[in-house]
Design an enzyme around this catalytic site. Sequence first.
Site, PDB file in Angstrom:
ATOM      1  N   SER A   1       0.396  -6.799   5.430  1.00  0.00           N
ATOM      2  CA  SER A   1      -0.248  -7.450   4.304  1.00  0.00           C
ATOM      3  C   SER A   1      -0.039  -8.961   4.360  1.00  0.00           C
ATOM      4  CB  SER A   1       0.300  -6.892   2.992  1.00  0.00           C
ATOM      5  OG  SER A   1      -0.421  -7.383   1.891  1.00  0.00           O
TER       6      SER A   1
ATOM      7  N   ASP B   1      -2.432  -1.504  10.298  1.00  0.00           N
ATOM      8  CA  ASP B   1      -2.629  -1.538   8.855  1.00  0.00           C
ATOM      9  C   ASP B   1      -3.276  -2.834   8.371  1.00  0.00           C
ATOM     10  OD1 ASP B   1      -1.434   0.918   8.707  1.00  0.00           O
ATOM     11  OD2 ASP B   1       0.444   0.213   7.825  1.00  0.00           O
TER      12      ASP B   1
ATOM     13  N   GLY C   1      10.348  -2.677   6.752  1.00  0.00           N
ATOM     14  CA  GLY C   1      10.525  -1.325   7.264  1.00  0.00           C
ATOM     15  C   GLY C   1      10.475  -0.271   6.183  1.00  0.00           C
ATOM     16  N   GLY C   2       9.743  -0.551   5.108  1.00  0.00           N
ATOM     17  CA  GLY C   2       9.719   0.392   3.999  1.00  0.00           C
ATOM     18  C   GLY C   2       8.503   1.289   3.958  1.00  0.00           C
ATOM     19  N   GLY C   3       7.527   1.075   4.859  1.00  0.00           N
ATOM     20  CA  GLY C   3       6.319   1.881   4.827  1.00  0.00           C
ATOM     21  C   GLY C   3       5.311   1.409   3.802  1.00  0.00           C
ATOM     22  N   LEU C   4       5.541   0.228   3.217  1.00  0.00           N
ATOM     23  CA  LEU C   4       4.624  -0.330   2.217  1.00  0.00           C
ATOM     24  C   LEU C   4       3.634  -1.310   2.820  1.00  0.00           C
ATOM     25  CD1 LEU C   4       7.144  -0.983  -0.725  1.00  0.00           C
ATOM     26  CD2 LEU C   4       5.635   0.991  -0.396  1.00  0.00           C
ATOM     27  N   GLY C   5       3.760  -1.566   4.120  1.00  0.00           N
ATOM     28  CA  GLY C   5       2.806  -2.427   4.808  1.00  0.00           C
ATOM     29  C   GLY C   5       3.026  -3.906   4.571  1.00  0.00           C
ATOM     30  N   GLY C   6       4.244  -4.311   4.207  1.00  0.00           N
ATOM     31  CA  GLY C   6       4.494  -5.698   3.842  1.00  0.00           C
ATOM     32  C   GLY C   6       4.149  -6.701   4.925  1.00  0.00           C
ATOM     33  N   GLY C   7       4.589  -6.448   6.159  1.00  0.00           N
ATOM     34  CA  GLY C   7       4.294  -7.371   7.245  1.00  0.00           C
ATOM     35  C   GLY C   7       2.810  -7.456   7.545  1.00  0.00           C
TER      36      GLY C   7
ATOM     37  N   LYS D   1       0.856  -1.195   0.000  1.00  0.00           N
ATOM     38  CA  LYS D   1       0.000   0.000   0.000  1.00  0.00           C
ATOM     39  C   LYS D   1       0.884   1.235   0.000  1.00  0.00           C
ATOM     40  CE  LYS D   1       0.986   1.211   4.445  1.00  0.00           C
ATOM     41  NZ  LYS D   1       1.732   2.439   4.835  1.00  0.00           N
TER      42      LYS D   1
END
Length: 286
Positions: free
Chosen positions: A107, A139, A99-105, A14
Amino acid sequence: MYTEVPLTLPAPAKLNRMLHIVGRRQDGYHALQTIFQIIDLSDQLSFMPRNDGAIELTSQVDGVAHDDNLIVRAARLLQQATRTDKGALITLEKHLPMGGGLGGGSSNAATTLIGLNHLWQTGLSRTALAELGLGLGADVPVFIHGHSAWAEGVGEKLTPITLDTPWFVVIHPHVSVSTPAVFQDPELTRDSHAITMARALQGGAPEWRNDCEAIVRKRYPQIAEALDWLAQHAPSSRLTGTGACLFAAFDSQQAAQDVAKQAGQYWHSWVARGLNTSPLQDALGC
């Protein structure tokens, strides 16, 4: 113990198209207003059911113990909530930076809850899954509902919206951001004026900004450098979440690819399409 064919599902990223911090709650969490947009960058998760109740994640994530991984925690949470005796062998194909702000964990956790609810036939609604997921991260609900959304509270009060779907250049400047450190910084803006969803959806400055950006710039000069570089190509460039990733919107895939190619000389970069509906919904036909 296993079926022959695993269930393989995407765990999409995201972007926070904007992020305002409008207060701090008594529990210490920050009150936010943000716009979430799903993009077509994804991790992939494969699930193979087991009949012995064990949860096994075969893919290791650097710096994260097996039992601490949100995938494992989500699977066990669903087991406990539904009292199922089923288990799963889970494989993660990781593409999104940690830790990239893309919500990987988050998601990954959402896809695990949705995928195992489907595979185990435990019958929980999306609303019930989102309530479970909130305990894993603020998130997680947006990924479970799987739609672009206006969000308030800590990010869990969601209203589905329809956004434009530009092509994005997403850059990761080879640095990891500590989200707790950003939110604990005494200089962080915590009193942005709350706006209505209608006003936010009009877009543009000053409504579409990220209140974390000034602190992240100060703490991480690599991110400040990347933001300044990207802003030369797109004035709308901004941070997503607390970073480290940053992004800018472009009208065409070709324009985005041209900028991403240049960015790739210095940082990890992707071209991604903005979406309103998660590819996870499409994969399960719902």
